[in-house]
Design a protein around this motif. Sequence first.
Motif, PDB file in Angstrom:
ATOM      1  N   ALA A 274       5.465  61.821  16.819  1.00 18.71           N
ATOM      2  CA  ALA A 274       5.611  61.514  18.245  1.00 18.71           C
ATOM      3  C   ALA A 274       7.065  61.167  18.408  1.00 18.71           C
ATOM      4  CB  ALA A 274       4.616  60.238  18.771  1.00 18.71           C
ATOM      5  N   LEU A 275       7.440  60.114  17.502  1.00 18.81           N
ATOM      6  CA  LEU A 275       9.145  59.754  17.558  1.00 18.81           C
ATOM      7  C   LEU A 275       9.893  60.685  17.411  1.00 18.81           C
ATOM      8  CD1 LEU A 275       8.643  56.070  15.528  1.00 18.81           C
ATOM      9  CD2 LEU A 275       9.232  56.597  18.009  1.00 18.81           C
TER      10      LEU A 275
ATOM     11  N   PHE B  10      11.485  47.298  21.034  1.00 23.55           N
ATOM     12  CA  PHE B  10      12.928  47.619  20.720  1.00 23.55           C
ATOM     13  C   PHE B  10      13.146  48.132  19.735  1.00 23.55           C
ATOM     14  CE2 PHE B  10      13.342  44.186  23.912  1.00 23.55           C
ATOM     15  CZ  PHE B  10      14.153  44.777  24.943  1.00 23.55           C
ATOM     16  N   GLU B  11      12.467  47.957  18.525  1.00 23.59           N
ATOM     17  CA  GLU B  11      12.355  48.766  17.314  1.00 23.59           C
ATOM     18  C   GLU B  11      12.310  50.255  17.336  1.00 23.59           C
ATOM     19  OE1 GLU B  11      10.643  46.102  17.654  1.00 23.59           O
ATOM     20  OE2 GLU B  11      11.229  44.459  16.165  1.00 23.59           O
ATOM     21  N   GLU B  12      11.179  50.359  18.328  1.00 23.61           N
ATOM     22  CA  GLU B  12      10.885  52.036  18.368  1.00 23.61           C
ATOM     23  C   GLU B  12      11.984  52.707  19.409  1.00 23.61           C
ATOM     24  OE1 GLU B  12       6.410  52.994  18.552  1.00 23.61           O
ATOM     25  OE2 GLU B  12       7.191  53.784  20.272  1.00 23.61           O
ATOM     26  N   LEU B  13      12.597  52.032  20.133  1.00 27.27           N
ATOM     27  CA  LEU B  13      13.871  52.490  21.041  1.00 27.27           C
ATOM     28  C   LEU B  13      15.023  52.648  19.952  1.00 27.27           C
ATOM     29  CD1 LEU B  13      13.857  50.551  24.267  1.00 27.27           C
ATOM     30  CD2 LEU B  13      13.099  52.716  24.078  1.00 27.27           C
ATOM     31  N   ALA B  14      15.301  51.625  19.064  1.00 26.73           N
ATOM     32  CA  ALA B  14      16.150  52.099  18.060  1.00 26.73           C
ATOM     33  C   ALA B  14      16.141  53.146  17.420  1.00 26.73           C
ATOM     34  CB  ALA B  14      16.390  50.874  17.267  1.00 26.73           C
ATOM     35  N   GLU B  15      14.820  53.587  16.909  1.00 31.09           N
ATOM     36  CA  GLU B  15      14.249  54.568  15.938  1.00 31.09           C
ATOM     37  C   GLU B  15      14.682  55.923  16.720  1.00 31.09           C
ATOM     38  OE1 GLU B  15      13.315  54.208  12.932  1.00 31.09           O
ATOM     39  OE2 GLU B  15      12.654  56.145  12.640  1.00 31.09           O
ATOM     40  N   ILE B  16      13.986  56.053  18.032  1.00 30.90           N
ATOM     41  CA  ILE B  16      14.344  57.223  18.980  1.00 30.90           C
ATOM     42  C   ILE B  16      16.055  57.514  18.911  1.00 30.90           C
ATOM     43  CG2 ILE B  16      13.872  57.991  21.061  1.00 30.90           C
ATOM     44  CD1 ILE B  16      11.416  56.437  21.310  1.00 30.90           C
ATOM     45  N   ILE B  17      16.726  56.530  19.300  1.00 27.31           N
ATOM     46  CA  ILE B  17      18.180  56.650  19.524  1.00 27.31           C
ATOM     47  C   ILE B  17      18.624  57.238  18.378  1.00 27.31           C
ATOM     48  CG2 ILE B  17      20.148  55.594  19.841  1.00 27.31           C
ATOM     49  CD1 ILE B  17      18.701  53.751  22.058  1.00 27.31           C
ATOM     50  N   LYS B  18      18.216  56.546  16.991  1.00 27.35           N
ATOM     51  CA  LYS B  18      18.789  56.956  15.771  1.00 27.35           C
ATOM     52  C   LYS B  18      18.335  58.655  15.380  1.00 27.35           C
ATOM     53  CE  LYS B  18      17.933  55.939  11.549  1.00 27.35           C
ATOM     54  NZ  LYS B  18      16.759  55.042  10.556  1.00 27.35           N
ATOM     55  N   LEU B  19      17.418  58.665  15.498  1.00 26.55           N
ATOM     56  CA  LEU B  19      16.894  60.056  15.233  1.00 26.55           C
ATOM     57  C   LEU B  19      17.495  61.012  16.441  1.00 26.55           C
ATOM     58  CD1 LEU B  19      12.883  59.462  14.719  1.00 26.55           C
ATOM     59  CD2 LEU B  19      14.460  60.334  13.207  1.00 26.55           C
TER      60      LEU B  19
END
Length: 275
Positions: free
Chosen positions: A118-119, A155-164
């Motif tokens: 999903a991410l 915020f962890e997930e947002l960081a991950e999405i932005i990075k990806l």
Amino acid sequence: MKVGCHVSIAGGIVNAPQRAAELGCEVFQMFTRSPQGGKAPEITTEISKQFKEEMKKWGQDNCYIHAPYYINFASSSKAIRSASARVVREELERGSLINAKYVMFHPGSAKEMDRKEALKITAEGMAKVMNGYDGSTELLLEISAGAGNVMGDTFEELAEIIKLSGYDLGICLDSAHIFASGYDIKSKEGFQKTVEIIKKTVGLEKIQLIHANDSKIELGGRKDRHDHIGDGKIGESGFANLVVVFNCDFIAETKDDKVREDIKVLKNTRFGKKA
Ligand SMILES: [Zn+2]
Ligand SMILES: [Zn+2]
């Protein structure tokens, strides 16, 4: 830090700046199309010109665009994901026509899909939105309230999405959403912890807009129910905490009956701000 609220576009977007001014806004947010669906009304050269004139006339510094609610970058349906990317891109292009500063959107909900997958597809959708885009309006991801399988509730997930995604996107922080997702902003100590988490994950500078809403839901209650500033579980102390750390604009998304009051409270909170 400027203060405003979400404003109706009834009768066309050119009416929004006056409506915003009458509510006490210095900046405001709007939809440019129906949030429930359907084709967007065209923004002609004439409308764009008129809108900019109205912005000046009514002393509005900036306007922000909320993407429609049906956007879902984590849908298992490819058609829905494609439509989501197309609509958000359209909003960026439309925003650029009227000098809107940001478009913000909710990433969506993943249902039963594996979280990693999903991410990945959420980030892919955002990359699709941004690919080849050269307009002036910037895209912000809005943090979610953590209900069900929504994406981007930490915020962890947002960081991950932005990075990806491979794109340097900013974040819209909704106070009611993060409170419902379990981030304390009400107490001094809780807020300090939340700030530390933001620093370690996305970084403070990524927070480019605040949706200033109190919450009818208790801390960690995982539901999105906005309340008027000071009437909910966050209380005015939480907003006093926020203005000290975040220098961006604050937009209330509260009901019409008292939104004027909310704007006043937020403006007053700002005066308590340390230099
Ligand atoms: Zn939102
Ligand atoms: Zn909300």
